[in-house]
Write a protein that holds these residues in place. Structure first.
Motif, PDB file in Angstrom:
ATOM      1  N   VAL A  40       0.851  -1.254   0.089  1.00  0.00           N
ATOM      2  CA  VAL A  40      -0.019   0.137   0.146  1.00  0.00           C
ATOM      3  C   VAL A  40       1.005   1.218  -0.054  1.00  0.00           C
ATOM      4  O   VAL A  40       1.883   1.422   0.790  1.00  0.00           O
ATOM      5  CB  VAL A  40      -0.830  -0.034   1.391  1.00  0.00           C
ATOM      6  N   SER A  41       0.701   2.104  -0.892  1.00  0.00           N
ATOM      7  CA  SER A  41       1.500   3.217  -1.124  1.00  0.00           C
ATOM      8  C   SER A  41       0.696   4.541  -1.269  1.00  0.00           C
ATOM      9  O   SER A  41      -0.382   4.568  -2.097  1.00  0.00           O
ATOM     10  CB  SER A  41       2.421   3.255  -2.258  1.00  0.00           C
ATOM     11  N   LEU A  42       0.989   5.412  -0.478  1.00  0.00           N
ATOM     12  CA  LEU A  42       0.235   6.883  -0.400  1.00  0.00           C
ATOM     13  C   LEU A  42       1.319   7.931  -0.648  1.00  0.00           C
ATOM     14  O   LEU A  42       2.337   8.045   0.074  1.00  0.00           O
ATOM     15  CB  LEU A  42      -0.441   7.233   0.703  1.00  0.00           C
ATOM     16  N   THR A  43       1.063   8.524  -1.767  1.00  0.00           N
ATOM     17  CA  THR A  43       2.237   9.702  -2.042  1.00  0.00           C
ATOM     18  C   THR A  43       1.662  10.843  -2.476  1.00  0.00           C
ATOM     19  O   THR A  43       0.629  11.006  -3.469  1.00  0.00           O
ATOM     20  CB  THR A  43       3.024   9.123  -3.327  1.00  0.00           C
ATOM     21  N   ALA A  44       2.001  12.171  -1.726  1.00  0.00           N
ATOM     22  CA  ALA A  44       1.361  13.474  -2.299  1.00  0.00           C
ATOM     23  C   ALA A  44       2.633  14.479  -2.482  1.00  0.00           C
ATOM     24  O   ALA A  44       3.747  14.291  -1.741  1.00  0.00           O
ATOM     25  CB  ALA A  44       0.646  14.108  -0.968  1.00  0.00           C
ATOM     26  N   SER A  45       2.628  15.113  -3.289  1.00  0.00           N
ATOM     27  CA  SER A  45       3.852  16.040  -4.013  1.00  0.00           C
ATOM     28  C   SER A  45       3.247  17.261  -4.605  1.00  0.00           C
ATOM     29  O   SER A  45       2.284  17.175  -5.255  1.00  0.00           O
ATOM     30  CB  SER A  45       4.709  15.129  -4.872  1.00  0.00           C
ATOM     31  N   ASN A  46       3.907  18.383  -4.346  1.00  0.00           N
ATOM     32  CA  ASN A  46       3.814  19.440  -4.829  1.00  0.00           C
ATOM     33  C   ASN A  46       4.994  20.207  -5.343  1.00  0.00           C
ATOM     34  O   ASN A  46       5.949  20.271  -4.493  1.00  0.00           O
ATOM     35  CB  ASN A  46       3.158  20.444  -3.784  1.00  0.00           C
ATOM     36  N   THR A  47       4.866  20.663  -6.702  1.00  0.00           N
ATOM     37  CA  THR A  47       5.939  21.349  -7.236  1.00  0.00           C
ATOM     38  C   THR A  47       5.923  22.606  -7.843  1.00  0.00           C
ATOM     39  O   THR A  47       6.120  22.955  -9.142  1.00  0.00           O
ATOM     40  CB  THR A  47       6.834  20.485  -8.428  1.00  0.00           C
ATOM     41  N   ALA A  48       5.107  23.342  -7.061  1.00  0.00           N
ATOM     42  CA  ALA A  48       4.596  24.591  -7.506  1.00  0.00           C
ATOM     43  C   ALA A  48       5.709  25.704  -7.870  1.00  0.00           C
ATOM     44  O   ALA A  48       6.664  25.810  -7.215  1.00  0.00           O
ATOM     45  CB  ALA A  48       3.536  25.428  -6.623  1.00  0.00           C
ATOM     46  N   ASP A  49       5.592  26.159  -9.094  1.00  0.00           N
ATOM     47  CA  ASP A  49       6.650  27.357  -9.578  1.00  0.00           C
ATOM     48  C   ASP A  49       6.189  28.576  -9.809  1.00  0.00           C
ATOM     49  O   ASP A  49       5.312  28.651 -10.497  1.00  0.00           O
ATOM     50  CB  ASP A  49       7.526  26.431 -10.750  1.00  0.00           C
ATOM     51  N   ILE A  50       6.797  29.789  -9.414  1.00  0.00           N
ATOM     52  CA  ILE A  50       6.805  30.956  -9.928  1.00  0.00           C
ATOM     53  C   ILE A  50       8.052  31.737 -10.395  1.00  0.00           C
ATOM     54  O   ILE A  50       8.922  31.814  -9.827  1.00  0.00           O
ATOM     55  CB  ILE A  50       6.070  31.818  -8.812  1.00  0.00           C
ATOM     56  N   TYR A  51       7.659  32.339 -11.554  1.00  0.00           N
ATOM     57  CA  TYR A  51       8.893  32.972 -12.500  1.00  0.00           C
ATOM     58  C   TYR A  51       8.256  34.202 -12.686  1.00  0.00           C
ATOM     59  O   TYR A  51       7.305  34.364 -13.459  1.00  0.00           O
ATOM     60  CB  TYR A  51       9.235  32.335 -13.618  1.00  0.00           C
TER      61      TYR A  51
END
Length: 297
Positions: free
Chosen positions: A199-210
């Motif tokens: 069982v695998s739970l993954t949350a990821s965020n790669t928000a970018d501002i330029y």
């Protein structure tokens, strides 16, 4: 649900806004006595994206054997890739000449860009009392946020003036306000989950501002008395999350029974803010009496 093969639920948000807003203004005045030229240009670009992207199993239906959802493997994935690309540019030129008398030139340029992305992304299993079971493989939940903002705000202003008395005033201002508000969740709540493997739970965020914010202003005055005034200002506010609404990335299991060879829970955030903010101001005055004033902020 009793699937002979795999069960896959995939939700994707791929909103895209691209905007270019530009304005230009020119004023020229020539007079034998008093010449007055006034020019102004201003632009505003406002863009907003709001998303709600979810892949989930909620509630249950009893099949008679106590298993609500059954499949070889079960994968729930939700991803948001919202993008805003905005350009706001303004240019203003004023020229005034009073032949033998007075020349007054006033030029003002303003460029503003305000952009907001609000993303709610979730992959979850909730309130499945009769259970979710993978009979041959894994149970995988993945929630991903990839929101990005690219903004350019540019303002340019130039004033020329001449006469026995030459007075030039030039002002330029550029402003950018960019905000990404992300909520990224992967979770199992109030459920029974059985996995033949992991069982695998993954949350990821790669928000970018330029962001690029530039204001340039110049004033050139000439005459027996020459007065040149040039003022420029550039401001930038780039936020990933706010005090009242912080960016959130979470993965968890609560109030649930989970059976598996291995259980993996991971939440990661890898956001980037890259901003260039610059202001250029030049004032030139020439004459028997010459006064030049330049200011930036």
């Amino acid at each position: 649900v009793d699937a002979a093969g795999d069960l896959t639920l995939h939700a994707a948000g791929d909103q895209d806004i691209s905007s270019v807003v530009a304005a230009a203004s020119v004023a020229v005045a020539v007079s034998g006595t008093v010449g007055v030229g006034v020019s102004g240009a201003g632009v505003f670009a406002g863009n907003e994206i709001v998303t709600d992207v979810k892949a989930y199993i909620e509630g249950d239906f009893t099949t008679g054997d106590g298993i609500g959802i059954k499949a070889n493997s079960i994968t729930l994935s939700a991803i948001d890739s919202s993008r805003i690309s905005a350009v706001a540019a303004s240019a203003s030129v004023a020229a005034a000449f009073g032949i033998g008398a007075t020349g007054v030139a006033v030029s003002i340029g303003v460029g503003m860009a305000h952009n907001t992305i609000t993303a709610n992304v979730a992959a979850y299993i909730t309130r499945v009392a009769d259970g979710v079971e993978s009979t041959a493989g894994d149970v995988i939940l993945i929630a991903t946020g990839n929101a990005s903002i690219s903004a350019v705000a540019v303002a340019a202003s130039i004033a020329f003036g001449g006469g026995f008395v030459g007075v030039d005033v030039s002002g330029g201002g550029a402003d950018a306000h960019n905000v990404i508000l992300s909520t990224i969740d992967a979770y199992i709540d109030s459920s029974n989950v059985i996995a033949a493997d992991d069982v695998s739970l993954t949350a990821s965020n790669t928000a970018d501002i330029y962001a690029i914010v530039v204001a340039a202003t110049a004033s050139v005055a000439g005459g027996f008395v020459g007065v040149g005034v040039s003022l420029g200002s550039s401001t930038a506010s780039n936020l990933i999350g706010e005090t009242s609404s912080p960016a959130r990335v979470r993965a968890w299991i609560s109030d649930s029974d989970v059976y598996a060879h291995e259980i993996s829970i991971m939440a990661t955030a890898n956001s980037v803010v890259d901003a260039l903010v610059d202001v250029i101001s030049v004032a030139l005055a020439g004459g028997f009496v010459g006064v030049g004033v330049s200011g930036v902020g």
